[in-house]
Design a protein around this motif. Structure first.
Motif, short mmCIF file in Angstrom:
data_model
loop_
_atom_site.label_atom_id
_atom_site.label_comp_id
_atom_site.label_asym_id
_atom_site.label_seq_id
_atom_site.Cartn_x
_atom_site.Cartn_y
_atom_site.Cartn_z
N GLY A 92 -61.03 99.04 -33.57
CA GLY A 92 -61.07 98.39 -32.26
C GLY A 92 -59.69 98.21 -31.64
O GLY A 92 -59.45 98.65 -30.50
N CYS A 142 -61.49 97.15 -27.00
CA CYS A 142 -61.48 96.61 -28.36
C CYS A 142 -62.76 95.81 -28.64
O CYS A 142 -63.41 96.00 -29.68
N TRP A 144 -65.86 96.63 -31.30
CA TRP A 144 -66.31 95.63 -32.27
C TRP A 144 -67.80 95.35 -32.14
O TRP A 144 -68.51 95.24 -33.14
#
Length: 149
Positions: free
Chosen positions: A18, A47, A51
Motif C-alpha cells: 500500500g 494506499c 489496504w
C-alpha cells in the motif's frame, strides 16, 4: 472439518504494498503537477484503496467437512456449497513472475438429472502450499473425472 484461510504472506504483501503504491503515485503524479497537496492526497487514497482490497477483498475461507461437503466463504458470507462426492475438481494456475500467482479452482458439479454446472473460484489468496493441501483433500472425495480447462 478442515478450514483453509488466506495465507499471511498475501496479507502482509498487501499491507506493505500500500505505501509503496502511494510512493509510486507521487512519483508518477509529479510529472503532471507540482502541487504537493494533490500528490499527498493521491498517495493516501491509493494506499488506503490497496489496504481495503487486501484486507476485505481477499477475505476468503474454504471448509471441507469429514463427509465431503465443501463450502466457500467470501467476506464471511457463504458463496457456494458443494457435495464433493457429486463433483469433479480441477484447477488452473498461472504465474507472472515470482510474486504474482493466479490459482483458479474449477468445480464441475453433476446434478441428479444428468446436468452439470462448472464453477470457477479464485483461490489465489490461499497461497500455493495451502491450496495444494486443500486440493489434495478435495480429490479424496471428488469423482475421478478431469475438468476441461
Amino acid at each position: 472439518m478442515t478450514a483453509y484461510k488466506r495465507a499471511w504472506n498475501t496479507l502482509i504483501a498487501g499491507i506493505i504494498g500500500g505505501p509503496f503504491a502511494g510512493v509510486v503515485a507521487v512519483i508518477i503524479g509529479g510529472f503532471f503537477t507540482e502541487n504537493m497537496l494533490i500528490l499527498i492526497a493521491a498517495a493516501i487514497v491509493i494506499c488506503v484503496l490497496v489496504w481495503l482490497v487486501t484486507i476485505f477483498g481477499e477475505a476468503i475461507k474454504f471448509e471441507i467437512s469429514d463427509s465431503g461437503e465443501f463450502a466457500y466463504f467470501k467476506r464471511g458470507k457463504l458463496k457456494h456449497r458443494f457435495d464433493l462426492k457429486k463433483c469433479s475438481v480441477g484447477y488452473h494456475r498461472r504465474s507472472r513472475g515470482a510474486s504474482d500467482h493466479t490459482i483458479t479452482l474449477k468445480i464441475l458439479s453433476f446434478g441428479e438429472d444428468g446436468t452439470s454446472e462448472e464453477t470457477d473460484i479464485d483461490a489465489s489468496p490461499l497461497g500455493q502450499m495451502r491450496f495444494e493441501r486443500m486440493f489434495a483433500q478435495m480429490e479424496t472425495f471428488a469423482i475421478k473425472e478431469e475438468v476441461r480447462l
